[in-house]
Motif scaffolding. Structure first.
Motif, mmCIF file in Angstrom:
data_model
loop_
_atom_site.group_PDB
_atom_site.id
_atom_site.type_symbol
_atom_site.label_atom_id
_atom_site.label_comp_id
_atom_site.label_asym_id
_atom_site.label_seq_id
_atom_site.Cartn_x
_atom_site.Cartn_y
_atom_site.Cartn_z
ATOM 1 N N PRO A 179 -9.767 -5.783 5.543
ATOM 2 C CA PRO A 179 -8.653 -6.595 5.042
ATOM 3 C C PRO A 179 -7.319 -6.094 5.598
ATOM 4 C CG PRO A 179 -9.408 -5.079 3.351
ATOM 5 C CD PRO A 179 -10.403 -4.989 4.470
ATOM 6 N N ASP A 180 -6.340 -6.953 5.569
ATOM 7 C CA ASP A 180 -4.995 -6.608 6.006
ATOM 8 C C ASP A 180 -4.452 -5.528 5.078
ATOM 9 O OD1 ASP A 180 -2.324 -6.430 6.651
ATOM 10 O OD2 ASP A 180 -1.907 -8.582 6.467
ATOM 11 N N GLN A 181 -4.299 -4.313 5.590
ATOM 12 C CA GLN A 181 -3.911 -3.205 4.725
ATOM 13 C C GLN A 181 -2.464 -3.305 4.253
ATOM 14 O OE1 GLN A 181 -5.259 0.746 5.361
ATOM 15 N NE2 GLN A 181 -7.067 0.148 6.509
ATOM 16 N N SER A 182 -1.660 -4.095 4.921
ATOM 17 C CA SER A 182 -0.278 -4.264 4.459
ATOM 18 C C SER A 182 -0.205 -5.036 3.153
ATOM 19 C CB SER A 182 0.561 -4.973 5.534
ATOM 20 O OG SER A 182 0.202 -6.339 5.649
ATOM 21 N N THR A 183 -1.319 -5.656 2.747
ATOM 22 C CA THR A 183 -1.338 -6.438 1.495
ATOM 23 C C THR A 183 -1.917 -5.646 0.315
ATOM 24 O OG1 THR A 183 -3.556 -7.409 1.846
ATOM 25 C CG2 THR A 183 -1.670 -8.535 2.865
ATOM 26 N N PHE A 184 -2.401 -4.442 0.564
ATOM 27 C CA PHE A 184 -3.102 -3.709 -0.496
ATOM 28 C C PHE A 184 -2.244 -3.523 -1.746
ATOM 29 C CE2 PHE A 184 -6.485 -1.493 2.288
ATOM 30 C CZ PHE A 184 -7.476 -2.334 1.818
ATOM 31 N N ARG A 187 -1.624 -6.858 -3.582
ATOM 32 C CA ARG A 187 -2.817 -7.469 -4.160
ATOM 33 C C ARG A 187 -3.327 -6.689 -5.367
ATOM 34 N NH1 ARG A 187 -6.851 -8.976 0.754
ATOM 35 N NH2 ARG A 187 -8.047 -9.900 -0.974
ATOM 36 N N LEU A 188 -3.326 -5.373 -5.260
ATOM 37 C CA LEU A 188 -3.784 -4.558 -6.387
ATOM 38 C C LEU A 188 -2.857 -4.722 -7.580
ATOM 39 C CD1 LEU A 188 -4.747 -1.304 -4.443
ATOM 40 C CD2 LEU A 188 -6.285 -3.119 -5.240
ATOM 41 N N THR A 189 -1.562 -4.815 -7.306
ATOM 42 C CA THR A 189 -0.584 -4.983 -8.387
ATOM 43 C C THR A 189 -0.752 -6.335 -9.067
ATOM 44 O OG1 THR A 189 0.953 -3.558 -7.186
ATOM 45 C CG2 THR A 189 1.875 -4.963 -8.934
ATOM 46 N N GLU A 190 -0.920 -7.382 -8.288
ATOM 47 C CA GLU A 190 -1.088 -8.719 -8.865
ATOM 48 C C GLU A 190 -2.331 -8.783 -9.736
ATOM 49 O OE1 GLU A 190 -1.069 -11.244 -5.453
ATOM 50 O OE2 GLU A 190 1.137 -11.303 -5.310
ATOM 51 N N ALA A 221 5.483 -7.357 4.413
ATOM 52 C CA ALA A 221 6.684 -7.886 5.072
ATOM 53 C C ALA A 221 7.908 -7.791 4.170
ATOM 54 C CB ALA A 221 6.433 -9.339 5.487
ATOM 55 N N GLN A 222 7.691 -7.895 2.858
ATOM 56 C CA GLN A 222 8.802 -7.834 1.911
ATOM 57 C C GLN A 222 9.499 -6.475 1.929
ATOM 58 O OE1 GLN A 222 7.586 -8.635 -2.127
ATOM 59 N NE2 GLN A 222 9.587 -8.122 -2.994
ATOM 60 N N PHE A 223 8.753 -5.411 2.285
ATOM 61 C CA PHE A 223 9.311 -4.060 2.228
ATOM 62 C C PHE A 223 9.441 -3.403 3.594
ATOM 63 C CE2 PHE A 223 7.926 -4.832 -2.068
ATOM 64 C CZ PHE A 223 8.919 -4.222 -2.824
ATOM 65 N N SER A 224 8.798 -3.940 4.600
ATOM 66 C CA SER A 224 8.809 -3.320 5.916
ATOM 67 C C SER A 224 10.225 -3.258 6.488
ATOM 68 C CB SER A 224 7.901 -4.105 6.867
ATOM 69 O OG SER A 224 7.858 -3.488 8.129
ATOM 70 N N GLY A 225 10.659 -2.056 6.853
ATOM 71 C CA GLY A 225 11.974 -1.858 7.439
ATOM 72 C C GLY A 225 13.121 -1.892 6.454
ATOM 73 N N LYS A 226 12.830 -1.954 5.160
ATOM 74 C CA LYS A 226 13.898 -2.137 4.160
ATOM 75 C C LYS A 226 14.417 -0.833 3.555
ATOM 76 C CE LYS A 226 13.597 -6.536 4.714
ATOM 77 N NZ LYS A 226 12.958 -7.412 3.738
ATOM 78 N N SER A 227 13.659 0.254 3.624
ATOM 79 C CA SER A 227 14.086 1.473 2.928
ATOM 80 C C SER A 227 15.182 2.231 3.668
ATOM 81 C CB SER A 227 12.886 2.406 2.717
ATOM 82 O OG SER A 227 12.474 2.988 3.941
#
Length: 492
Positions: A179-184, A187-190, A221-227
């Motif tokens: 699976p797309d690991q960027s969604t882990f 998805r687990l939180t939801e 994508a929501q968090f990538s590059g944001k910190s």
């Protein structure tokens, strides 16, 4: 008829399944998150407002330890209340492993389900990959997650060609491969939020052992590059978002005062991965070692009206203590087997004049008893340890990339894992450290305090005899066998 109704009503209101004194339990575990990766503990450039709020509204425990600084062993201790050596479970299982948690062991979710809790887990299991070890056969009503670490895949730095696709389970069924690991994290939180919403009217246990920030690390994508602190910072900020979602759900459903929320890491940071790893500062070393940076991890707990808010507690306790503590809080059934943990309910709730639950804590690496802590003192017996080989890695590759010694994936011991991930092995002489004045374990005081060396050595003797110690060639008399699947089916 009225009197009979009154008797029944009183019985229902005082029954364990709906007692107001028994909390819902949300247990969140990060994977390889360092001691210094919380804002309130010195995070380096990224933000953790929800974790910091959890600390402000509850208690931060600054001397909490995991039982071993590696994934399978740490989780086995958490689930059973035993040092993992008692269970015959060390290292980190992978897709070739036939071992797993034995059927006879009494696990945290089994205890809570038996006590009337709805139970669900989302994330990384790591207590056996074969079907007989599946979490839903060991106390969970629901499960969404992976059976072992996310680098046991095509992303492994040196063994990618040996790896099968990573299976994602929903229940006992594989629903995706690789699976797309960027969604882990999302998805687990939801799924966790959905579980809380569905079980809001009864006691529930939510176990959320996140996949991140174990390498390879990914942010959505929501968090990538944001910190502004690189990919690792992005990953931690997304984990912090996840904690915020859980807390917001509890508030929306008016469950805050009914719910105990615990947050820990399974061990310290994977330092060989450099910018893709966390920090244990000011502690020494990290994952796979018995230094403080491998074993002492973030620990936060909140239960409004029960756990004091804004408290910082330095009483040492360890992962084996969670099972007896939560058993007491849930009025659950205790294990009929020998366990090593003790209830830290009084420590958790901030009762006055509480002593440390253990005279000493014992730290193994694999099957070697390497260190013991009592009070402020920590004694390391002479042993080899791992440290980063050269400069830390970059770009998702470990230190010494391109020069890693060839090893087999079937080597699940600490030295095998270390060699595959860019560490070198160094000797450590008999060493005594005062952790109150030297948490970085730099000044060896063994020659100045031989009486303390003798006292801590004596404390270790019965543990060595019972749980074994390959450093001294001792086979433990109290070791139970792990589970094993002898079938020829190689599927996870």
């Amino acid at each position: 008829m009225k009197s009979l109704f009154a008797i029944l009503l009183v019985g229902l209101l005082t029954s364990p399944a709906i007692s107001a004194d028994r909390p819902n339990i949300v247990f969140i575990v990060a994977d390889d998150m360092g001691y210094a990766d919380l804002g309130v503990q010195g995070a380096r450039g990224f933000r953790t407002p929800n974790l910091d709020r959890l600390a402000a509204e509850g208690t931060r425990f600054t001397n909490f330890y995991v039982a071993q600084a590696v994934c399978t062993a740490s989780r086995a201790a958490l689930m059973t209340g035993c040092y993992p050596n008692r269970l015959g479970m060390q290292g980190a299982y992978n897709h070739t492993s036939r071992d797993g948690i034995a059927d006879e062991e009494w696990l945290l979710p089994e205890m809570l389900r038996d006590a009337g809790y709805a139970t669900a887990g989302m994330g990384k299991w790591h207590l056996g990959t074969r079907p007989k070890f599946h979490p839903m056969r060991h106390g969970f009503d629901e499960w969404l997650g992976i059976p072992y670490s996310n680098d046991n895949t095509k992303y492994h730095p040196s063994l990618a060609t040996e790896m099968p696709p990573l299976p994602l389970y929903d229940g006992e069924r594989v629903v995706e491969l690789d699976p797309d690991q960027s969604t882990f994290t999302r998805r687990l939180t939801e799924r966790a939020v959905d579980f809380i919403e569905r079980k809001a009217d009864r006691p529930f246990f939510l176990y959320l052992p996140h996949v991140m920030p174990h390498v390879p690390i990914f942010a959505s994508a929501q968090f990538s590059g944001k910190s502004g602190a690189g990919l690792y910072g992005d990953v931690i900020e997304e984990l912090d978002w996840s904690v915020g979602e859980i807390l917001a759900t509890l508030k929306r459903l008016h469950l805050e005062e009914k719910t105990l929320v615990i947050f820990i890491s399974d061990n310290g940071p994977f330092l060989s991965y450099g910018e893709h790893a966390g920090s244990a500062a000011p502690l020494r070393e990290g994952k796979l070692t018995t230094f403080e940076g491998g074993l002492r991890v973030p620990c936060l707990a909140r239960w409004p009206g029960h756990i004091p808010a804004g408290r910082v507690c330095d009483i040492p306790f360890i992962g084996i203590d969670w099972l007896p503590t939560l058993t007491e809080l849930a009025s659950g059934k205790t294990s009929t087997l020998t366990i090593d943990g003790r209830s830290v309910k009084a420590v958790l709730l901030g009762e006055e004049k509480v002593a440390a639950p253990h005279e000493a804590l014992f730290f193994y690496s694999g099957t070697a008893l390497q260190a013991v802590r009592s009070g402020p003192w920590k004694l390391h017996f002479a042993h080899p340890y791992i440290t980063v080989a050269g400069e830390p890695g970059r770009g998702g590759k470990p230190s010494n990339w391109g020069k890693l010694a060839p090893t087999s994936i079937t080597q699940s011991g600490v030295e095998g894992i270390a060699t595959r991930h860019g560490y070198r092995i160094e000797p450590l002489e008999l060493s005594l450290f005062n952790l109150e004045t030297d948490p970085g374990e730099r000044e060896n005081l063994a020659s100045k305090h031989p009486e303390i060396v003798a006292r801590l050595s004596k404390l270790a003797e019965p543990v060595r005899l019972e749980l074994g110690d390959t450093l001294q060639g001792v086979q433990g008399s109290g070791v139970r066998a792990s589970g094993i699947d002898r079938s020829q089916d190689s599927s996870p």
